[in-house]
Write a protein that holds these residues in place. Structure first.
Motif, PDB file in Angstrom:
ATOM      1  N   SER A 176     -17.259 -52.405  16.159  1.00 46.59           N
ATOM      2  CA  SER A 176     -17.530 -52.762  14.763  1.00 46.59           C
ATOM      3  C   SER A 176     -17.557 -54.280  14.663  1.00 46.59           C
ATOM      4  O   SER A 176     -16.530 -54.940  14.810  1.00 46.59           O
ATOM      5  CB  SER A 176     -16.450 -52.187  13.841  1.00 46.59           C
ATOM      6  OG  SER A 176     -16.664 -52.593  12.500  1.00 46.59           O
TER       7      SER A 176
ATOM      8  N   TYR B  43     -20.298 -50.119   2.163  1.00 50.96           N
ATOM      9  CA  TYR B  43     -21.527 -50.407   2.880  1.00 50.96           C
ATOM     10  C   TYR B  43     -21.336 -50.099   4.369  1.00 50.96           C
ATOM     11  O   TYR B  43     -20.224 -49.995   4.863  1.00 50.96           O
ATOM     12  CB  TYR B  43     -21.893 -51.884   2.721  1.00 50.96           C
ATOM     13  CG  TYR B  43     -22.170 -52.303   1.287  1.00 50.96           C
ATOM     14  CD1 TYR B  43     -23.193 -51.703   0.554  1.00 50.96           C
ATOM     15  CD2 TYR B  43     -21.411 -53.299   0.673  1.00 50.96           C
ATOM     16  CE1 TYR B  43     -23.462 -52.097  -0.754  1.00 50.96           C
ATOM     17  CE2 TYR B  43     -21.668 -53.696  -0.626  1.00 50.96           C
ATOM     18  CZ  TYR B  43     -22.690 -53.092  -1.330  1.00 50.96           C
ATOM     19  OH  TYR B  43     -22.942 -53.484  -2.629  1.00 50.96           O
ATOM     20  N   GLY B  44     -22.466 -50.003   5.058  1.00 51.34           N
ATOM     21  CA  GLY B  44     -22.429 -49.875   6.506  1.00 51.34           C
ATOM     22  C   GLY B  44     -22.340 -48.442   6.999  1.00 51.34           C
ATOM     23  O   GLY B  44     -22.189 -47.496   6.225  1.00 51.34           O
ATOM     24  N   ASN B  45     -22.449 -48.315   8.320  1.00 48.41           N
ATOM     25  CA  ASN B  45     -22.367 -46.993   8.960  1.00 48.41           C
ATOM     26  C   ASN B  45     -20.939 -46.740   9.436  1.00 48.41           C
ATOM     27  O   ASN B  45     -20.010 -47.461   9.051  1.00 48.41           O
ATOM     28  CB  ASN B  45     -23.372 -46.896  10.111  1.00 48.41           C
ATOM     29  CG  ASN B  45     -23.118 -47.941  11.195  1.00 48.41           C
ATOM     30  OD1 ASN B  45     -22.179 -48.731  11.128  1.00 48.41           O
ATOM     31  ND2 ASN B  45     -23.960 -47.955  12.218  1.00 48.41           N
TER      32      ASN B  45
ATOM     33  N   GLY C 218     -25.319 -52.013  11.017  1.00 42.99           N
ATOM     34  CA  GLY C 218     -23.960 -51.733  11.493  1.00 42.99           C
ATOM     35  C   GLY C 218     -23.063 -51.400  10.313  1.00 42.99           C
ATOM     36  O   GLY C 218     -23.548 -50.814   9.357  1.00 42.99           O
ATOM     37  N   THR C 219     -21.794 -51.716  10.405  1.00 40.71           N
ATOM     38  CA  THR C 219     -21.246 -52.703  11.339  1.00 40.71           C
ATOM     39  C   THR C 219     -21.022 -52.144  12.744  1.00 40.71           C
ATOM     40  O   THR C 219     -20.686 -52.884  13.666  1.00 40.71           O
ATOM     41  CB  THR C 219     -19.883 -53.239  10.839  1.00 40.71           C
ATOM     42  OG1 THR C 219     -18.955 -52.138  10.749  1.00 40.71           O
ATOM     43  CG2 THR C 219     -20.006 -53.826   9.432  1.00 40.71           C
TER      44      THR C 219
ATOM     45  N   GLN D 219     -16.851 -48.404   7.758  1.00 45.07           N
ATOM     46  CA  GLN D 219     -17.490 -48.913   6.549  1.00 45.07           C
ATOM     47  C   GLN D 219     -16.663 -50.050   5.957  1.00 45.07           C
ATOM     48  O   GLN D 219     -15.465 -50.179   6.222  1.00 45.07           O
ATOM     49  CB  GLN D 219     -17.664 -47.795   5.520  1.00 45.07           C
ATOM     50  CG  GLN D 219     -18.702 -46.764   5.914  1.00 45.07           C
ATOM     51  CD  GLN D 219     -18.988 -45.776   4.804  1.00 45.07           C
ATOM     52  OE1 GLN D 219     -18.090 -45.120   4.296  1.00 45.07           O
ATOM     53  NE2 GLN D 219     -20.250 -45.677   4.417  1.00 45.07           N
TER      54      GLN D 219
ATOM     55  N   CYS E 113     -24.680 -55.909   8.324  1.00 40.81           N
ATOM     56  CA  CYS E 113     -24.356 -55.160   7.107  1.00 40.81           C
ATOM     57  C   CYS E 113     -25.211 -53.911   6.949  1.00 40.81           C
ATOM     58  O   CYS E 113     -24.730 -52.895   6.435  1.00 40.81           O
ATOM     59  CB  CYS E 113     -24.498 -56.057   5.870  1.00 40.81           C
ATOM     60  SG  CYS E 113     -26.197 -56.523   5.453  1.00 40.81           S
ATOM     61  N   LYS E 114     -26.455 -53.960   7.396  1.00 40.61           N
ATOM     62  CA  LYS E 114     -27.374 -52.832   7.203  1.00 40.61           C
ATOM     63  C   LYS E 114     -27.502 -51.957   8.446  1.00 40.61           C
ATOM     64  O   LYS E 114     -27.572 -50.734   8.355  1.00 40.61           O
ATOM     65  CB  LYS E 114     -28.772 -53.350   6.812  1.00 40.61           C
ATOM     66  CG  LYS E 114     -28.844 -53.947   5.428  1.00 40.61           C
ATOM     67  CD  LYS E 114     -28.800 -52.868   4.345  1.00 40.61           C
ATOM     68  CE  LYS E 114     -30.123 -52.144   4.231  1.00 40.61           C
ATOM     69  NZ  LYS E 114     -30.144 -51.172   3.122  1.00 40.61           N
TER      70      LYS E 114
ATOM     71  N   SER F 224     -12.920 -54.667   5.874  1.00 43.43           N
ATOM     72  CA  SER F 224     -12.727 -53.267   6.225  1.00 43.43           C
ATOM     73  C   SER F 224     -11.715 -52.668   5.259  1.00 43.43           C
ATOM     74  O   SER F 224     -10.831 -53.366   4.754  1.00 43.43           O
ATOM     75  CB  SER F 224     -12.206 -53.139   7.656  1.00 43.43           C
ATOM     76  OG  SER F 224     -13.161 -53.591   8.586  1.00 43.43           O
TER      77      SER F 224
END
Length: 270
Positions: free
Chosen positions: A216, A94-96, A242-243, A40, A239-240, A55
């Motif tokens: 990533s 944000y991110g997975n 991934g990353t 994330q 951004c949505k 990061s």
């Protein structure tokens, strides 16, 4: 009251650690950022300069997090120059995140791509057999080697450094080490973050052998929430979507490892 992750939170830099002549880690107190998942990211605002995705680095102090930045462009240099006591803005996370397997694991980091790898190391099990590969241009640009060894308590772990010029560790690109290790060992999971060409070769090496691999990705991000489209890689928004992407998905993306978009959104060759 629960924090709105899309609103900027102001934090004060409490410590600055010089990692190399061009890399610094900025430590601050923030409970939300201290608990983000590996992979994330946060959008970081440097007042008067710009906002950029970062990061989130771990800290050995409870309730604290950090950003490890290499001075390069205007925004990263601005963040690099932030001093103790100065303030920055953060929003997110944000991110997975990475899908961490168990067993034999290979973690590969180049430059500040080591940041999510260090956070991933805090999630591995003591019984996992972990190999960490660190790539750098030269000896004075090697960092986080000692930290990686500290985080891994299993006697079977390995931390191996390669430098492009051979001034420290093994000589050559870290992708040469990746190729050697995946040829010799059937890993249960390979995880990589760093320059895209390095990630592309790592994903190819692992995926072509049927090894689960995730990368990533880093792209130009202006919003972080899937609105501006600046971070698109083919049809994916980093951004949505991934990353973090897996090898199966990346093998079908025609832009990964070949093209990127500049600040104007124009597609350019790597």
């Amino acid at each position: 009251m629960q924090r709105n992750h899309n609103h900027t939170t102001i934090v004060t830099v409490e410590k600055v650690i010089d990692e190399t002549p061009t890399v610094r880690t900025l430590v601050f107190s923030d409970e939300v950022m201290s608990n983000v998942l590996p992979g994330q990211f946060a959008m970081v605002w440097i007042p008067g300069i710009n906002e950029l995705p970062m990061s989130v680095m771990i800290s050995d102090e409870s309730g604290k997090a950090a950003f490890t930045v290499r001075k390069h462009g205007a925004a990263s240099t601005g963040l690099f120059n932030v001093q103790v006591g100065q303030q920055i803005g953060i929003r997110g996370p944000y991110g997975n995140s990475f899908d961490l397997k168990e067993g034999k694991l290979l973690l590969v980091g180049g430059g500040t791509g080591l940041v999510p790898m260090m956070r991933l190391l805090t999630h591995v099990k003591p019984t996992d057999d972990v190999t960490v590969l660190i790539g750098a241009k030269s000896e004075d640009e090697v960092f986080f080697e000692d930290l990686a060894n500290k985080l891994l308590t299993n006697n079977s772990h390995k931390v191996i450094v390669s430098t492009d010029d051979g001034s420290y560790g093994e000589k050559g690109f870290v992708t040469d080490l990746v190729e050697k290790h995946v040829e010799q060992t059937k890993f249960d999971g390979v995880y990589v973050c760093g320059p895209e060409i390095m990630m592309y070769k790592t994903v190819q090496s692992a995926h072509s052998r049927g090894i689960f691999v995730q990368a990533s990705l880093e792209r130009m991000m202006k919003c972080g929430v899937g609105i501006c489209g600046s971070c698109c890689v083919g049809e994916d928004l980093v951004c949505k979507d991934g990353t973090v992407f897996d090898g199966q998905h990346l093998s079908q993306n025609k832009e990964f490892g070949k093209f990127h978009r500049n600040k104007a959104g124009i597609l350019e060759n790597y």
